[in-house]
Design a protein around this motif. Sequence first.
Motif, mmCIF file in Angstrom:
data_model
loop_
_atom_site.group_PDB
_atom_site.id
_atom_site.type_symbol
_atom_site.label_atom_id
_atom_site.label_comp_id
_atom_site.label_asym_id
_atom_site.label_seq_id
_atom_site.Cartn_x
_atom_site.Cartn_y
_atom_site.Cartn_z
ATOM 1 N N LYS A 162 0.783 -1.232 0.000
ATOM 2 C CA LYS A 162 0.000 0.000 0.000
ATOM 3 C C LYS A 162 0.823 1.295 0.000
ATOM 4 N N ASP A 189 1.259 4.705 -2.349
ATOM 5 C CA ASP A 189 0.087 5.575 -2.459
ATOM 6 C C ASP A 189 0.084 6.650 -1.369
ATOM 7 N N HIS A 216 -0.289 10.685 -1.777
ATOM 8 C CA HIS A 216 -1.359 11.500 -1.187
ATOM 9 C C HIS A 216 -0.801 12.618 -0.320
ATOM 10 N N HIS A 248 -2.975 2.365 -9.971
ATOM 11 C CA HIS A 248 -3.273 3.701 -10.503
ATOM 12 C C HIS A 248 -2.062 4.556 -10.212
ATOM 13 N N THR A 294 -0.623 7.887 -8.335
ATOM 14 C CA THR A 294 -0.918 8.883 -7.296
ATOM 15 C C THR A 294 0.212 9.919 -7.346
ATOM 16 N N HIS A 300 -5.303 10.433 -6.880
ATOM 17 C CA HIS A 300 -5.146 9.541 -8.023
ATOM 18 C C HIS A 300 -5.365 10.317 -9.321
HETATM 19 ZN ZN ZN Z 1 -4.940 6.401 -2.819
#
Ligand code: ZN
Length: 417
Positions: free
Chosen positions: A307, A310, A314, A352, A354, A361
């Motif tokens: 994870k 990402d 962000h 995706h 980021t 995203h």
């Molecule tokens: Zn995200």
Amino acid sequence: MSEATKGVIFIGDGMGGRPVPALDGQTSLEAQATPALDAVAARGETGLMFPIAPGIPAGSDTAHMSILGFDPFEYYRGRGPFEARGVGIEVKPGDVAFRCNFSTVEGHKIIDRRAGRIKEGTDQLAAAISTNMSMIEDVQIIFKPSVEHRAALVLRGPNLSHEISEVDPHEAGVDYWRCEALEGAESPSAAIKTARIINEFVRRAHDIMDGHPVNVARRAAGELPANVALPRGAGTAVHLQAFEDRYGLNGAMIVEVDLVRGLGKYLDMDVIEVAGATGGQDTDETAIARAVVAALEDHDFVLANIKCPDLGGHDGDCKLKMEAIAKVDRAVAYLLDTLDMNKTTLAVTADHCTPCSLMDHSGDAVPIAFVGNGLRPDDVTTFGERAVSKGSLGHLRGMEVMNVLTNYMGVAHKFGA
Ligand code: ZN
Ligand code: ZN
């Protein structure tokens, strides 16, 4: 005829990005040294992949759906059902499921949407909600905590609708919104009722949580109280064909977020928990890679996701994102060192982009590379957004990834005679 291989899709969450001026115009992925990802690119076939379709910024849930071959435009019914399933609540036909945030409010004003990124005590707060609010009108309230500030809510009862407006304005310093029936809702009476129940849920959750001992202790420690639960992403039950029925493959999922775990449960895949997989920057990537190798002993296919790339995206922190990408690379290095690549087909990609510049995203394509027995290597030798644009696979869509993978695995079915 060559023997069928096992298949792995290894995903660095949000790992793709855009050029960063501070990195001399490179993306985080291009700027970070990634010897293992580069080895996959050099030994295999590469390309770019639009997780859903060109220009559509994908959520992690819709992206994983698409990559596993289930068209999100057809099957996606909101994020709530996946989040709920991920924390172990069965979502039945007629239920409406929500994702929730434990948040901090003063009156109706949001001070922090994540209650100071609360890590402990949410199970006690959730238990207080369950004990004191099991029903509103004739509707059962099912509420469970997930990781950190996240939770899931399911409403179960007659005449409910997901066609209601949001409560969570997605920013601090403003009042949270009153839930209303959406204009043009298919069943206005159900939408009005559901909105009324959500407003009542938020009001009562605040009453229950504000003076709770967990929050008394948090205030005493100078921390923000988690004194409301804000639901969002209303959705209804999803009906998806089991992964094994779809592909004839016995599949496992090793992922860190409940949202994607919930998708795995819907697909009836084995969702494997890994000690040390935290979903954060401190996650144990080698433990995750080891779990993939172990899962392949008794599964034909594994999807894994780390994870943390990402998170840096962000936060707009490309240095953090680069460190996270290095973790993904170490996990892939372990796979390349440990797996018999004559008997495994491995795809590495992202769900995706980021980009740090967007802090969210984007709808850009992500790099993808496949390595395994019998593939036709192209000339690409590095795993970067621009490098793989010259790869032999060109542009794929998420929905095509399983086709390409199963073909390389030697388990694709012939179309026609
Ligand atoms: Zn995200
Ligand atoms: Zn994601």
